[in-house]
Write a protein that holds these residues in place. Structure first.
Motif, PDB file in Angstrom:
ATOM      1  N   PRO A  61      -6.571 -10.625  56.979  1.00  0.00           N
ATOM      2  CA  PRO A  61      -6.994  -9.827  56.814  1.00  0.00           C
ATOM      3  C   PRO A  61      -8.797  -9.592  58.493  1.00  0.00           C
ATOM      4  CG  PRO A  61      -8.226 -10.443  55.299  1.00  0.00           C
ATOM      5  CD  PRO A  61      -6.660 -10.733  55.775  1.00  0.00           C
ATOM      6  N   PHE A  62      -8.675 -10.905  58.690  1.00  0.00           N
ATOM      7  CA  PHE A  62      -9.716 -11.257  59.641  1.00  0.00           C
ATOM      8  C   PHE A  62      -9.148 -11.346  61.412  1.00  0.00           C
ATOM      9  CE2 PHE A  62     -12.744 -14.434  56.593  1.00  0.00           C
ATOM     10  CZ  PHE A  62     -13.676 -13.203  56.376  1.00  0.00           C
ATOM     11  N   LEU A  63      -7.806 -11.871  61.337  1.00  0.00           N
ATOM     12  CA  LEU A  63      -7.070 -11.072  62.580  1.00  0.00           C
ATOM     13  C   LEU A  63      -6.584  -9.626  62.870  1.00  0.00           C
ATOM     14  CD1 LEU A  63      -4.949 -12.818  64.336  1.00  0.00           C
ATOM     15  CD2 LEU A  63      -3.144 -12.727  62.961  1.00  0.00           C
ATOM     16  N   CYS A  64      -6.488  -9.323  61.616  1.00  0.00           N
ATOM     17  CA  CYS A  64      -6.037  -7.455  61.693  1.00  0.00           C
ATOM     18  C   CYS A  64      -7.916  -7.143  62.722  1.00  0.00           C
ATOM     19  CB  CYS A  64      -6.204  -7.190  60.481  1.00  0.00           C
ATOM     20  SG  CYS A  64      -4.571  -7.114  60.016  1.00  0.00           S
ATOM     21  N   ALA A  65      -9.068  -7.351  62.237  1.00  0.00           N
ATOM     22  CA  ALA A  65      -9.795  -7.033  62.528  1.00  0.00           C
ATOM     23  C   ALA A  65     -10.408  -7.226  63.683  1.00  0.00           C
ATOM     24  CB  ALA A  65     -11.300  -7.441  61.453  1.00  0.00           C
ATOM     25  N   ALA A  66      -9.465  -8.919  64.755  1.00  0.00           N
ATOM     26  CA  ALA A  66      -9.674  -8.980  65.572  1.00  0.00           C
ATOM     27  C   ALA A  66      -8.684  -8.047  66.284  1.00  0.00           C
ATOM     28  CB  ALA A  66      -9.594 -10.292  65.434  1.00  0.00           C
ATOM     29  N   VAL A  70     -10.638  -5.691  69.571  1.00  0.00           N
ATOM     30  CA  VAL A  70     -10.364  -6.373  71.037  1.00  0.00           C
ATOM     31  C   VAL A  70      -9.726  -4.763  71.595  1.00  0.00           C
ATOM     32  CG1 VAL A  70      -8.472  -7.264  72.206  1.00  0.00           C
ATOM     33  CG2 VAL A  70      -9.610  -8.354  71.066  1.00  0.00           C
ATOM     34  N   ALA A  71      -8.819  -3.805  70.900  1.00  0.00           N
ATOM     35  CA  ALA A  71      -8.262  -2.884  70.937  1.00  0.00           C
ATOM     36  C   ALA A  71      -9.541  -1.418  70.751  1.00  0.00           C
ATOM     37  CB  ALA A  71      -7.656  -1.509  69.954  1.00  0.00           C
ATOM     38  N   GLY A  72     -10.541  -2.220  70.657  1.00  0.00           N
ATOM     39  CA  GLY A  72     -12.071  -1.009  70.755  1.00  0.00           C
ATOM     40  C   GLY A  72     -12.494  -1.437  72.197  1.00  0.00           C
ATOM     41  N   VAL A  73     -12.553  -2.452  72.149  1.00  0.00           N
ATOM     42  CA  VAL A  73     -13.291  -3.161  73.546  1.00  0.00           C
ATOM     43  C   VAL A  73     -12.722  -2.693  74.977  1.00  0.00           C
ATOM     44  CG1 VAL A  73     -13.480  -4.952  75.031  1.00  0.00           C
ATOM     45  CG2 VAL A  73     -14.128  -5.012  72.443  1.00  0.00           C
ATOM     46  N   VAL A  74     -11.274  -2.482  74.767  1.00  0.00           N
ATOM     47  CA  VAL A  74      -9.998  -2.121  75.992  1.00  0.00           C
ATOM     48  C   VAL A  74     -10.394  -0.668  75.812  1.00  0.00           C
ATOM     49  CG1 VAL A  74      -7.482  -1.951  76.571  1.00  0.00           C
ATOM     50  CG2 VAL A  74      -9.014  -3.815  75.274  1.00  0.00           C
ATOM     51  N   LEU A  80     -14.014   1.610  66.651  1.00  0.00           N
ATOM     52  CA  LEU A  80     -13.041   1.074  66.168  1.00  0.00           C
ATOM     53  C   LEU A  80     -13.856  -0.874  66.284  1.00  0.00           C
ATOM     54  CD1 LEU A  80      -9.337   2.025  68.662  1.00  0.00           C
ATOM     55  CD2 LEU A  80      -9.954   1.864  65.913  1.00  0.00           C
ATOM     56  N   VAL A  81     -14.527  -1.268  66.989  1.00  0.00           N
ATOM     57  CA  VAL A  81     -15.845  -2.094  67.340  1.00  0.00           C
ATOM     58  C   VAL A  81     -16.273  -2.022  65.541  1.00  0.00           C
ATOM     59  CG1 VAL A  81     -17.269  -3.701  68.200  1.00  0.00           C
ATOM     60  CG2 VAL A  81     -15.684  -2.148  69.350  1.00  0.00           C
ATOM     61  N   ALA A  82     -17.007  -1.189  65.032  1.00  0.00           N
ATOM     62  CA  ALA A  82     -17.781  -1.240  63.981  1.00  0.00           C
ATOM     63  C   ALA A  82     -16.440  -1.534  62.381  1.00  0.00           C
ATOM     64  CB  ALA A  82     -18.272   0.659  64.022  1.00  0.00           C
ATOM     65  N   GLY A 123     -20.151 -14.054  58.360  1.00  0.00           N
ATOM     66  CA  GLY A 123     -20.462 -13.308  57.534  1.00  0.00           C
ATOM     67  C   GLY A 123     -21.113 -13.344  59.830  1.00  0.00           C
ATOM     68  N   GLY A 124     -20.986 -13.966  60.443  1.00  0.00           N
ATOM     69  CA  GLY A 124     -22.083 -13.851  61.678  1.00  0.00           C
ATOM     70  C   GLY A 124     -20.470 -12.699  62.747  1.00  0.00           C
ATOM     71  N   GLY A 125     -19.447 -13.390  62.463  1.00  0.00           N
ATOM     72  CA  GLY A 125     -18.955 -12.849  63.618  1.00  0.00           C
ATOM     73  C   GLY A 125     -18.447 -10.743  63.290  1.00  0.00           C
ATOM     74  N   GLY A 126     -18.686 -10.194  61.732  1.00  0.00           N
ATOM     75  CA  GLY A 126     -19.495  -9.244  61.395  1.00  0.00           C
ATOM     76  C   GLY A 126     -20.092  -9.011  62.012  1.00  0.00           C
ATOM     77  N   VAL A 127     -21.457  -9.728  61.903  1.00  0.00           N
ATOM     78  CA  VAL A 127     -22.412  -8.527  62.773  1.00  0.00           C
ATOM     79  C   VAL A 127     -22.296  -8.103  64.159  1.00  0.00           C
ATOM     80  CG1 VAL A 127     -25.203  -9.321  62.606  1.00  0.00           C
ATOM     81  CG2 VAL A 127     -24.364  -9.796  60.644  1.00  0.00           C
ATOM     82  N   LEU A 128     -21.768  -9.606  64.319  1.00  0.00           N
ATOM     83  CA  LEU A 128     -22.482  -9.481  65.875  1.00  0.00           C
ATOM     84  C   LEU A 128     -20.813  -8.115  66.352  1.00  0.00           C
ATOM     85  CD1 LEU A 128     -21.301 -13.296  67.513  1.00  0.00           C
ATOM     86  CD2 LEU A 128     -23.012 -11.591  67.366  1.00  0.00           C
ATOM     87  N   LEU A 129     -20.057  -8.170  65.370  1.00  0.00           N
ATOM     88  CA  LEU A 129     -19.130  -6.632  65.873  1.00  0.00           C
ATOM     89  C   LEU A 129     -19.983  -5.375  65.812  1.00  0.00           C
ATOM     90  CD1 LEU A 129     -15.400  -8.207  64.300  1.00  0.00           C
ATOM     91  CD2 LEU A 129     -16.173  -7.745  66.367  1.00  0.00           C
ATOM     92  N   LEU A 130     -20.211  -5.466  64.995  1.00  0.00           N
ATOM     93  CA  LEU A 130     -21.071  -4.369  64.576  1.00  0.00           C
ATOM     94  C   LEU A 130     -22.341  -4.104  65.647  1.00  0.00           C
ATOM     95  CD1 LEU A 130     -22.557  -4.531  60.567  1.00  0.00           C
ATOM     96  CD2 LEU A 130     -20.300  -2.842  61.988  1.00  0.00           C
ATOM     97  N   ALA A 131     -23.281  -5.522  65.578  1.00  0.00           N
ATOM     98  CA  ALA A 131     -23.847  -5.116  66.967  1.00  0.00           C
ATOM     99  C   ALA A 131     -23.128  -4.747  68.303  1.00  0.00           C
ATOM    100  CB  ALA A 131     -24.422  -6.138  67.078  1.00  0.00           C
ATOM    101  N   GLY A 132     -22.100  -5.534  68.411  1.00  0.00           N
ATOM    102  CA  GLY A 132     -21.429  -4.228  69.740  1.00  0.00           C
ATOM    103  C   GLY A 132     -21.088  -3.581  69.548  1.00  0.00           C
ATOM    104  N   SER A 133     -20.648  -2.454  68.571  1.00  0.00           N
ATOM    105  CA  SER A 133     -20.543  -1.422  68.130  1.00  0.00           C
ATOM    106  C   SER A 133     -21.604  -0.366  69.118  1.00  0.00           C
ATOM    107  CB  SER A 133     -19.599  -1.057  66.702  1.00  0.00           C
ATOM    108  OG  SER A 133     -20.760  -1.213  66.227  1.00  0.00           O
ATOM    109  N   VAL A 134     -22.671  -0.879  68.418  1.00  0.00           N
ATOM    110  CA  VAL A 134     -24.451  -0.184  68.655  1.00  0.00           C
ATOM    111  C   VAL A 134     -24.739  -0.549  70.332  1.00  0.00           C
ATOM    112  CG1 VAL A 134     -26.512   0.094  68.138  1.00  0.00           C
ATOM    113  CG2 VAL A 134     -25.005  -0.328  66.537  1.00  0.00           C
ATOM    114  N   VAL A 135     -24.637  -2.003  70.476  1.00  0.00           N
ATOM    115  CA  VAL A 135     -24.590  -1.813  71.916  1.00  0.00           C
ATOM    116  C   VAL A 135     -23.803  -0.722  72.728  1.00  0.00           C
ATOM    117  CG1 VAL A 135     -25.256  -3.608  73.641  1.00  0.00           C
ATOM    118  CG2 VAL A 135     -25.693  -3.747  71.672  1.00  0.00           C
ATOM    119  N   MET A 136     -22.539  -0.751  72.610  1.00  0.00           N
ATOM    120  CA  MET A 136     -22.170  -0.111  73.555  1.00  0.00           C
ATOM    121  C   MET A 136     -22.077   1.748  73.883  1.00  0.00           C
ATOM    122  SD  MET A 136     -17.974  -1.535  73.248  1.00  0.00           S
ATOM    123  CE  MET A 136     -17.095  -0.071  73.217  1.00  0.00           C
TER     124      MET A 136
END
Length: 216
Positions: A61-66, A70-74, A80-82, A123-136
């Motif tokens: 599941p972590f690989l699928c989330a990654a 990446v697709a959300g960033v592109v 998608l990032v959220a 846990g930190g990776g999930g928080v960074l992903l949510l933070a990235g979706s908010v900043v974008m």
């Protein structure tokens, strides 16, 4: 533009942390990739049976989330990032619940017998992903071009343009001056004595017969 760059950096960092987390200790010296993915969906809790490979472990599941991140960033898609961040945090919390059902405790010990750095990475990776979706800032929306209808005093001309509004054909000849349309006798016009009111009387009719031709 700057917001998208910062959000992409946070999202990629969170995706990398999530993918690497199963290769670190999660609990009591056991790596995250040594936990079976099916144990998270059973009521018995986490068992000691190792998975058959990475595909059947917590790494999947972590690989699928990654990949989704990446697709959300592109695509510059905040949603998608959220979603990727929610998946990482969701599986991390679900794992903690199943481990607590088995051991009746979740502690952080200095000797490595408790929660390990792998859980912190997840846990930190999930928080960074949510933070990235908010900043974008996301993808810019398409601005719909609007037109204002022309005023009544300035109608559109022929040939028709792409501007909305009535289209009229203008003539090269000058417009006639005044209005010669006959609308009937005036209400204050005098009437002849023998006039029964059925025939209209012209304003210049004085009741006399028209003069005959000369020499008659």
């Amino acid at each position: 533009m700057i917001r998208n760059v910062l959000g992409a950096i946070l999202a990629l960092a969170g995706a990398a942390a999530a993918v690497l987390s199963p290769f670190r200790d999660w609990y009591d010296g056991r790596l995250g990739r040594h936990y079976r993915l099916g144990d998270l969906f059973t009521g018995a809790g986490v068992t000691g049976t190792p998975p058959g490979g990475l595909i059947g472990s917590l790494w999947l599941p972590f690989l699928c989330a990654a990949v989704v991140a990446v697709a959300g960033v592109v695509l510059r898609s905040r949603s998608l990032v959220a979603v990727a961040g929610i998946v990482v945090l969701g599986f991390t919390v679900l794992w903690m619940v199943r481990v607590f059902q088995t051991t009746d405790s979740l502690v952080v010990a200095g000797d490595g017998s408790g929660l390990g750095p792998g859980v912190a990475l997840a846990g930190g990776g999930g928080v960074l992903l949510l933070a990235g979706s908010v900043v974008m800032a996301g993808r810019p929306g398409r601005r719909r071009r609007t037109y204002e209808a022309p005023e009544s005093g300035t109608p559109d001309t022929w040939p028709p343009t792409r501007e909305p509004g009535p289209s009229v054909q203008t003539s090269p000849w000058p417009e006639p001056e005044g209005d010669d349309t006959y609308t009937g006798p005036r209400p204050d016009a005098p009437r002849r004595p023998d006039d029964d009111g059925t025939a209209p009387r012209r304003p210049d009719d004085d009741g006399t017969a028209p003069p005959g031709p000369r020499g008659a």
